[in-house]
Design a protein around this motif. Structure first.
Motif, PDB file in Angstrom:
ATOM      1  N   VAL A   9      82.176 140.537 -13.318  1.00 20.07           N
ATOM      2  CA  VAL A   9      83.095 139.445 -12.962  1.00 20.07           C
ATOM      3  C   VAL A   9      82.381 138.142 -12.595  1.00 20.07           C
ATOM      4  CG1 VAL A   9      84.993 140.934 -12.287  1.00 20.07           C
ATOM      5  CG2 VAL A   9      83.338 140.262 -10.559  1.00 20.07           C
ATOM      6  N   ARG A  10      81.215 138.240 -12.004  1.00 18.10           N
ATOM      7  CA  ARG A  10      80.389 137.074 -11.626  1.00 18.10           C
ATOM      8  C   ARG A  10      81.179 135.973 -10.911  1.00 18.10           C
ATOM      9  NH1 ARG A  10      75.238 136.606 -15.369  1.00 18.10           N
ATOM     10  NH2 ARG A  10      74.523 136.029 -13.315  1.00 18.10           N
ATOM     11  N   ARG A  11      81.483 136.217  -9.674  1.00 22.99           N
ATOM     12  CA  ARG A  11      82.211 135.224  -8.875  1.00 22.99           C
ATOM     13  C   ARG A  11      81.368 134.770  -7.695  1.00 22.99           C
ATOM     14  NH1 ARG A  11      88.296 134.873  -8.559  1.00 22.99           N
ATOM     15  NH2 ARG A  11      87.912 134.386  -6.374  1.00 22.99           N
ATOM     16  N   ASN A  12      81.097 133.486  -7.624  1.00 29.21           N
ATOM     17  CA  ASN A  12      80.389 132.933  -6.476  1.00 29.21           C
ATOM     18  C   ASN A  12      81.306 133.004  -5.264  1.00 29.21           C
ATOM     19  OD1 ASN A  12      79.134 131.410  -4.550  1.00 29.21           O
ATOM     20  ND2 ASN A  12      79.016 129.535  -5.766  1.00 29.21           N
ATOM     21  N   VAL A  13      80.850 133.703  -4.218  1.00 27.28           N
ATOM     22  CA  VAL A  13      81.702 133.936  -3.048  1.00 27.28           C
ATOM     23  C   VAL A  13      82.033 132.621  -2.336  1.00 27.28           C
ATOM     24  CG1 VAL A  13      81.859 135.155  -0.844  1.00 27.28           C
ATOM     25  CG2 VAL A  13      80.767 136.253  -2.797  1.00 27.28           C
ATOM     26  N   LEU A  14      81.091 131.673  -2.375  1.00 28.59           N
ATOM     27  CA  LEU A  14      81.311 130.404  -1.675  1.00 28.59           C
ATOM     28  C   LEU A  14      81.855 129.312  -2.598  1.00 28.59           C
ATOM     29  CD1 LEU A  14      78.174 130.357   0.614  1.00 28.59           C
ATOM     30  CD2 LEU A  14      80.535 130.734   1.297  1.00 28.59           C
TER      31      LEU A  14
ATOM     32  N   ASP B  12      88.574 138.927  -1.019  1.00 25.87           N
ATOM     33  CA  ASP B  12      89.565 138.086  -1.716  1.00 25.87           C
ATOM     34  C   ASP B  12      89.221 137.957  -3.201  1.00 25.87           C
ATOM     35  OD1 ASP B  12      90.945 137.667   0.587  1.00 25.87           O
ATOM     36  OD2 ASP B  12      90.204 135.641   0.955  1.00 25.87           O
ATOM     37  N   ALA B  13      87.947 137.671  -3.461  1.00 24.34           N
ATOM     38  CA  ALA B  13      87.516 137.486  -4.857  1.00 24.34           C
ATOM     39  C   ALA B  13      87.691 138.780  -5.648  1.00 24.34           C
ATOM     40  CB  ALA B  13      86.064 137.023  -4.899  1.00 24.34           C
ATOM     41  N   GLU B 106      77.022 136.384  -4.887  1.00 18.73           N
ATOM     42  CA  GLU B 106      77.899 136.491  -6.045  1.00 18.73           C
ATOM     43  C   GLU B 106      78.471 137.900  -6.197  1.00 18.73           C
ATOM     44  OE1 GLU B 106      77.025 135.067 -10.510  1.00 18.73           O
ATOM     45  OE2 GLU B 106      75.990 136.899  -9.974  1.00 18.73           O
ATOM     46  N   VAL B 107      79.796 137.970  -6.334  1.00 19.14           N
ATOM     47  CA  VAL B 107      80.411 139.246  -6.711  1.00 19.14           C
ATOM     48  C   VAL B 107      80.086 139.411  -8.188  1.00 19.14           C
ATOM     49  CG1 VAL B 107      82.555 140.530  -7.014  1.00 19.14           C
ATOM     50  CG2 VAL B 107      82.255 139.078  -5.006  1.00 19.14           C
TER      51      VAL B 107
END
Lengths: 226, 125
Positions: A9-14, B12-13, B106-107
């Protein structure tokens, strides 16, 4: 038993903070204001340094400050003695400022009326390093009473900052502050970092710092105009 | 200690991504750089708290710690820092601030249970 499957998914948490910070930086750029943030441990002299800076800059520049603390408006009251516009951000239990807090605090300020905006973060050498506030310059402060190896103990925050300021230099002799050791510690975690050594109490070293700030503003505006 | 708010951001993400993909999550894989300013143990502890009452309750947080990697202009190659206290090339000793890895928070991936829909990963820029 089946293999667990991974979905990338590669989501930057911030990301949310980073997006807001980018928006702030754009807003600052459009207004032509140079934004300086201050981070340090509690009690290193951020507020005294900022009060002095606001006072000394005012004859020539339009300045204002936001100041973050968990509780009390004490710092805003102190900074208001400089006659500059000041707003306190009380974070409650939050140990750092986030871009959203800065955005909210600035909602009713006209940034076009400012040359410099200072943002004093909550006293904390850990958490503020993760949050971009849209600032142009991040100062990390360290007083001579804190121990020369502080940068080695908190490399991340020193690494995230642009310039180091060593405060309370009037006490240096009393605490046998080892300037070379401090300088070596800073250069070790942040090679090439510019360091100012000053005393907000006596004013020693302030001129050099203010000249630096003036130059930063001039360079910033020159880039904006080109 | 800002790990709880970071953990809530992770939850949340992950919830959003799992719902968008229609998958049931058993673990969340996180990439954590040494310069992220976040402490692994505090984050693991906070994760459990942050999951409470969410669709992720009972899931695991798997953290991959990433060391700081810099580019050494002298050696002309990527180098892993020998120490967080020493931003210089471990081979030639040239000081460097050209950080190429280590700030990640990073998730990275979701571990999904068998039988659930697996969607192709998004193309990154």
């Amino acid at each position: 038993m089946s293999e667990p499957r991974l979905v990338e998914v590669r989501r930057n948490v911030l990301k949310q903070n980073d997006v807001l910070a980018r928006g702030l930086r754009e807003q600052f750029r459009a207004a032509g204001v140079f934004v300086v943030s201050l981070v340090s441990s509690p009690g290193s002299g951020k507020t005294a340094f900022l009060e002095k800076t606001l006072t000394l800059l005012q004859p020539r520049y339009r300045v204002a400050a936001l100041v973050g603390d968990l509780a009390t408006e004490n710092d805003a009251v102190r900074l208001a003695r400089s006659k500059a516009p000041v707003k306190q951000i009380t974070t409650g239990t939050v140990c750092h400022l986030e871009a959203a807090m800065v955005q909210n605090a600035l909602a009713d300020w006209d940034l076009h009326q400012l040359d410099f905006l200072f943002i004093e973060n909550v006293g904390n050498l850990v958490c503020p390093s993760s949050y971009d506030l849209g600032e142009n310059l991040r100062l990390v402060l360290m007083s001579v009473t804190e121990g020369e190896d502080k940068p080695l103990k908190y490399p991340t925050i020193f690494n995230s900052a642009d310039v180091a300021v060593i405060t309370k230099n009037e006490l240096a002799a009393a605490v046998e502050f080892d300037w070379e050791a401090a300088r070596t510690s800073i250069q070790s975690v942040r090679p090439g970092m510019q360091i100012f050594r000053l005393s907000a109490k006596t004013g020693e070293g302030m001129d050099e710092f203010l000249t630096f700030l003036s130059r930063q503003l001039a360079e910033h505006r020159a880039v904006l105009q080109s | 200690m800002h790990e709880l708010s970071i953990a809530m951001g992770i939850v949340d993400a992950a919830v959003e991504e799992s719902q968008r993909r229609g998958v049931r999550v058993s673990a969340v894989h996180l990439r954590l750089g040494a310069l992220s300013g976040v402490v692994k143990d505090a984050l693991l502890f906070s994760y459990e708290v942050a999951c409470h009452g969410t669709p992720l309750e009972g899931t695991r947080l798997v953290i991959e710690e990433l060391p700081v990697i810099v580019f050494c202009a002298q050696c002309r190659k990527m180098q892993e820092l020998a120490s967080m206290q020493l931003f210089q090339c471990p081979e030639c000793g040239t000081p460097t601030m050209d950080v190429r890895q280590g700030k990640e928070l990073e998730v990275f991936a979701l571990e999904v249970e068998d039988g659930d829909l697996v969607v192709k990963p998004e193309v990154q820029k």
